[in-house]
Write an enzyme that holds these catalytic residues in place. Sequence first.
Site, short mmCIF file in Angstrom:
data_model
loop_
_atom_site.label_atom_id
_atom_site.label_comp_id
_atom_site.label_asym_id
_atom_site.label_seq_id
_atom_site.Cartn_x
_atom_site.Cartn_y
_atom_site.Cartn_z
N ASN A 154 0.87 -1.18 0.00
CA ASN A 154 0.00 0.00 0.00
C ASN A 154 0.90 1.22 0.00
O ASN A 154 1.52 1.54 1.01
CB ASN A 154 -0.91 -0.04 1.25
CG ASN A 154 -1.74 1.22 1.39
OD1 ASN A 154 -1.78 2.06 0.49
ND2 ASN A 154 -2.41 1.36 2.53
N LYS A 198 0.08 4.26 -0.21
CA LYS A 198 -0.54 5.43 0.45
C LYS A 198 -0.34 6.69 -0.41
O LYS A 198 -0.34 6.60 -1.64
CB LYS A 198 0.00 5.57 1.87
CG LYS A 198 -0.19 4.28 2.68
CD LYS A 198 0.02 4.43 4.17
CE LYS A 198 -0.21 3.08 4.86
NZ LYS A 198 -0.13 3.16 6.32
N HIS A 244 -9.53 1.10 4.66
CA HIS A 244 -8.29 1.20 5.43
C HIS A 244 -8.53 2.08 6.66
O HIS A 244 -9.32 3.02 6.61
CB HIS A 244 -7.19 1.79 4.53
CG HIS A 244 -5.84 1.73 5.16
ND1 HIS A 244 -5.41 2.64 6.10
CD2 HIS A 244 -4.83 0.84 5.02
CE1 HIS A 244 -4.19 2.31 6.50
NE2 HIS A 244 -3.82 1.22 5.86
N GLU A 283 -6.96 4.44 7.87
CA GLU A 283 -6.75 5.88 7.62
C GLU A 283 -8.00 6.50 6.97
O GLU A 283 -8.33 7.65 7.21
CB GLU A 283 -5.49 6.08 6.76
CG GLU A 283 -4.24 5.81 7.59
CD GLU A 283 -3.05 5.25 6.82
OE1 GLU A 283 -3.03 5.34 5.58
OE2 GLU A 283 -2.14 4.72 7.47
N GLU A 286 -5.46 -5.05 10.36
CA GLU A 286 -4.41 -4.08 10.62
C GLU A 286 -4.69 -3.37 11.94
O GLU A 286 -5.50 -2.43 11.98
CB GLU A 286 -4.36 -3.02 9.50
CG GLU A 286 -4.05 -3.60 8.13
CD GLU A 286 -3.47 -2.53 7.20
OE1 GLU A 286 -2.34 -2.71 6.75
OE2 GLU A 286 -4.14 -1.51 6.97
N GLY A 289 2.57 2.07 10.91
CA GLY A 289 3.52 3.16 10.81
C GLY A 289 4.24 3.47 12.11
O GLY A 289 4.91 4.49 12.23
N SER A 315 3.42 -2.44 10.27
CA SER A 315 4.87 -2.54 10.46
C SER A 315 5.45 -3.90 10.05
O SER A 315 6.35 -4.43 10.71
CB SER A 315 5.25 -2.21 11.91
OG SER A 315 4.87 -0.87 12.21
P1 13P Z 1 3.10 0.21 7.75
O1 13P Z 1 3.60 -1.06 7.13
O2 13P Z 1 3.85 1.43 7.31
O3 13P Z 1 2.96 0.09 9.23
O4 13P Z 1 1.60 0.43 7.17
C1 13P Z 1 0.69 -0.59 7.26
C2 13P Z 1 -0.50 -0.25 6.46
O5 13P Z 1 -1.28 0.63 6.82
C3 13P Z 1 -0.71 -0.96 5.19
O6 13P Z 1 -1.99 -0.72 4.68
#
Ligand code: 13P
Length: 251
Positions: free
Chosen positions: A9, A11, A95, A97, A167, A173, A213
């Site tokens: 992803n 982002k 997601h 976010e 997740e 992150g 992560s």
């Molecule tokens: P990270 O791998 O940066 O923690 O992000 C995970 C994520 O949100 C994947 O959709």
Amino acid sequence: MRTPLIAGNWKLFKTIGEATALVNDLKPLVASTSGVEIVVAPVFTALSRVSEAMAGSNIHLAAQNCYWEEEGAFTGEVAPKLLKDAGCSHVIIGHSERRQYFGETDGTVNKKAKAAIAAGLTAIVCVGETLAEREADKTFAVIETQVTGGLEGFSVESLTHAVIAYEPVWAIGTGKTASDAQAQEVHAVIRGLVAKLFGQAAADGIRILYGGSVKPDNVKGLMAQTDIDGALVGGASLKADSFAAIVNFAA
Ligand code: 13P
């Protein structure tokens, strides 16, 4: 058996030039990988060009979001059939976010996932608890609400075009991965829930990805868990070598 799925992803990162360069760097590193479904999810504006760059490779294209209507007066939205038109086979839905910053709910996730599957895409439906919810012992309740709401009204057939991504929000992150056992525990709960809602065969078939992560040095332990069928990778998918190392976890 369930084919492992490793998705990157990207982002809100990378211009069209940077995105096509990344996929061009990635292609040779995963060209001989077999038995893993490899997916990358660039921003909307890069989809079409990344699709051209990955043509003929074993990498598949995902979008990071979609709307549920096919067309109409919906300024700023993108329909699932337009994602197909741009070369996508997959789309990430709900997601954390998007839930946190853009008001997405289990209801909108459900409509988007259904529309995506109706258009011929594989929907990667995301669920996960916040730190406050985990600390209040609400993890399983939150996951149950999100999975039940997100998949409401699905047929067993349509579920074969869905993937669930667990997740935990506190692991995204932050560099704080869920331990193998913490992740496995929730994945088993999700699979049990799918069995209760759709039957054991559906539960045995559905892929449940872990995200939060995931890095080259922790992917092996996660992938060794019975109910973890892949990974949704953020930060470590932005570089070809680290994403390839995750894709090639079994090597
Ligand atoms: P990270 O791998 O940066 O923690 O992000 C995970 C994520 O949100 C994947 O959709």
